[in-house]
Design a protein around this motif. Structure first.
Motif, PDB file in Angstrom:
ATOM      1  N   UNK A   1      35.991  49.173  -3.970  1.00 14.03           N
ATOM      2  CA  UNK A   1      36.304  47.649  -4.338  1.00 14.03           C
ATOM      3  C   UNK A   1      36.378  47.072  -5.843  1.00 14.03           C
ATOM      4  N   UNK A   2      35.464  48.144  -6.510  1.00 10.94           N
ATOM      5  CA  UNK A   2      35.346  47.671  -7.969  1.00 10.94           C
ATOM      6  C   UNK A   2      36.608  47.804  -8.660  1.00 10.94           C
ATOM      7  N   UNK A   3      37.006  46.780  -9.463  1.00 12.57           N
ATOM      8  CA  UNK A   3      38.070  46.885 -10.221  1.00 12.57           C
ATOM      9  C   UNK A   3      39.432  46.301  -9.602  1.00 12.57           C
ATOM     10  N   UNK A   4      39.230  45.578  -8.745  1.00  4.92           N
ATOM     11  CA  UNK A   4      40.380  45.019  -7.835  1.00  4.92           C
ATOM     12  C   UNK A   4      40.445  43.730  -7.990  1.00  4.92           C
ATOM     13  N   UNK A   5      39.420  43.011  -8.463  1.00  3.88           N
ATOM     14  CA  UNK A   5      39.616  41.711  -8.566  1.00  3.88           C
ATOM     15  C   UNK A   5      40.389  41.162  -9.468  1.00  3.88           C
TER      16      UNK A   5
ATOM     17  N   UNK B   1      38.169  43.518 -14.940  1.00  2.50           N
ATOM     18  CA  UNK B   1      38.080  42.728 -13.328  1.00  2.50           C
ATOM     19  C   UNK B   1      37.000  43.456 -12.651  1.00  2.50           C
ATOM     20  N   UNK B   2      36.162  44.105 -13.321  1.00  2.00           N
ATOM     21  CA  UNK B   2      34.980  44.573 -12.543  1.00  2.00           C
ATOM     22  C   UNK B   2      34.309  43.804 -11.658  1.00  2.00           C
ATOM     23  N   UNK B   3      33.713  44.120 -10.487  1.00  2.00           N
ATOM     24  CA  UNK B   3      33.030  43.527  -9.674  1.00  2.00           C
ATOM     25  C   UNK B   3      31.620  43.692  -9.867  1.00  2.00           C
ATOM     26  N   UNK B   4      31.284  44.813 -10.578  1.00  2.00           N
ATOM     27  CA  UNK B   4      29.742  45.035 -11.086  1.00  2.00           C
ATOM     28  C   UNK B   4      29.718  45.298 -12.715  1.00  2.00           C
ATOM     29  N   UNK B   5      28.565  44.287 -13.000  1.00  2.00           N
ATOM     30  CA  UNK B   5      28.354  44.411 -14.650  1.00  2.00           C
ATOM     31  C   UNK B   5      26.822  44.872 -14.685  1.00  2.00           C
TER      32      UNK B   5
ATOM     33  N   UNK C   1      34.002  37.485 -13.936  1.00  2.00           N
ATOM     34  CA  UNK C   1      33.627  37.048 -12.688  1.00  2.00           C
ATOM     35  C   UNK C   1      33.324  37.994 -11.685  1.00  2.00           C
ATOM     36  N   UNK C   2      31.970  38.840 -12.109  1.00  2.00           N
ATOM     37  CA  UNK C   2      31.558  39.829 -11.257  1.00  2.00           C
ATOM     38  C   UNK C   2      31.069  39.215 -10.015  1.00  2.00           C
TER      39      UNK C   2
END
Ligand code: URA
Length: 298
Positions: free
Chosen positions: A49-53, A147-151, A227-228
Motif C-alpha cells: 500500500x505504501x506509495x500509492x496515495x 506519496x508515502x503512507x508511512x513517515x 498526508x501519511x
C-alpha cells in the motif's frame, strides 16, 4: 605508528575525530532517566500500500494537530510474534567502534520526486530563521516518496546527515533502513524520512525550543503534502515535536496517538536501540502496530 611525531599527532587526531563522530551518532537521544551526552539528544502481512496515495500538494492542515491517544491496542493480526524473525541489527554498534557506519545506499528516486512539495526544499535550503544556519554544511530536507503512507520522524541531522544532506545515513540510519526493509518489508524509498528540524545542532545537542519553532512550518508543510497514514516518532524529541508535552518515550511507547490526520506511533530512536539492544523487542512490537495500522481496520 610513525617516527615523525607530527604525523603521529595527526594520525591520533584523525582517529579521535572518527571516534567522536561515532559517539555523537549514537548519543543523540534524550531518554527520561538517561543523561544526555554532549548534546541531545524494530513477515510481513503488510499490504503493498505504501506509495500509492495521491499527493495533495499545498493542502493546508491545522497548525496544531489534535493529539489524542487512540483507544484500542489490538495485537497484530498477521505479523509474526518473534522479533528475531526479521529484525536484523546492524553489523556493529558504532557507539563503541571507531569504524564508520556502512553508508546507507542511494535511493532509486526520480529527479522530480520533490516536485509535489512546490519548492519547499529550496525554501529549507535557503532558510536563515535560526542560528543553526550559520553552522550547517547542508540542510536535510528529508527523503523518500512524497506519496508515502508511512513517515519516520527523527530528531535532527547529525554529523553524516549534515555532510550528505540526507536523513539517517549514519549508524542509526543503517538500523532504521533495516527496520524498514527487513522489519516492515518495505523499501526505504517508499516511505518518507524526515526530522523535526532541518539543520544539525552543534555537537548534536538537542534542538532548542526556538529552533523547533522556527523549523515547525517546514515539518507541518511536509506532512500536509505527504498526508501519511502513519507517522513513527523516533525518540523523545520527535514525539514531543509531534505530540506536544508528553511523558518520556518509555512511558508513551505502546500507545497510538492521533495527529496531523495520521496515526502517530512513538518508539525508541535507533540510536537508543544501538545502545540498548534489549529495546529491539519493544521496537518490533511497535513496528507490528505500524503494519496493522497500514493494513487498515481488521
Ligand atoms: N539522523 C537523522 O537524520 N536524525 C536523527 O534523529 C538521527 C540521525
Amino acid at each position: 605508528m610513525t617516527d615523525d611525531p607530527r604525523e603521529e599527532v595527526c594520525r591520533l587526531v584523525r582517529r579521535a575525530r572518527m571516534l567522536a563522530a561515532a559517539e555523537r551518532e549514537a548519543g543523540v537521544i534524550d531518554l527520561a532517566g538517561t543523561p544526555a551526552p554532549a548534546g541531545p539528544a524494530a513477515e510481513s502481512g503488510v499490504p503493498a500500500v505504501v506509495g500509492t496515495t495521491v499527493a495533495h500538494a499545498t493542502v493546508p492542515r491545522p497548525a496544531t494537530p489534535r493529539v489524542t491517544p487512540s483507544q484500542s491496542q489490538r495485537p497484530a493480526a498477521t505479523a509474526p510474534s518473534s522479533p528475531t524473525a526479521t529484525y536484523v541489527p546492524p553489523r556493529e554498534t558504532s557507539a563503541t567502534s571507531a569504524a564508520p557506519a556502512a553508508p546507507v545506499r542511494s535511493l532509486d528516486l526520480p529527479n522530480d520526486v520533490l516536485a509535489p512539495f512546490g519548492g519547499l526544499d529550496a525554501e529549507v535550503a535557503a532558510c536563515r530563521k535560526c542560528r543553526l544556519c550559520e553552522l550547517r554544511t547542508r540542510t536535510v530536507f528529508g527523503e523518500g516518496s512524497p506519496t508515502a503512507r508511512l513517515v519516520f520522524c527523527g530528531e535532527a541531522p547529525g554529523f553524516d546527515e549534515d555532510r550528505t544532506g540526507r536523513p539517517f545515513v549514519g549508524a542509526s540510519g543503517e538500523l532504521l533502513t533495516a527496520m524498514i526493509e527487513k522489519g516492515l518489508k518495505l523499501r526505504r524509498e517508499d516511505v518518507f524520512i524526515l526530522n523535526t528540524i532541518k539543520c544539525r545542532p552543534p555537537e548534536n545537542r538537542a534542538p532548542l525550543a526556538d529552533e523547533l519553532l522556527a523549523c515547525r512550518p517546514f515539518l507541518e508543510r511536509q506532512l500536509a503534502v505527504i498526508r501519511p497514514t502513519v507517522i513513527v516518532a523516533l525518540g523523545n524529541p520527535a514525539s514531543r515535536a509531534l505530540l506536544g508535552s508528553v511523558p518520556g518515550i518509555k512511558t508513551i511507547r505502546g500507545q497510538v496517538f492521533d495527529g496531523f490526520g495520521a496515526k502517530i506511533v512513538p518508539t525508541f530512536h535507533p540510536a537508543y536501540v544501538l545502545r540498548e539492544p534489549t529495546s529491539k523487542r519493544d521496537v518490533w512490537t511497535d513496528l507490528q502496530t505500524v503494519m496493522r495500522l497500514l493494513a487498515g481496520p481488521v
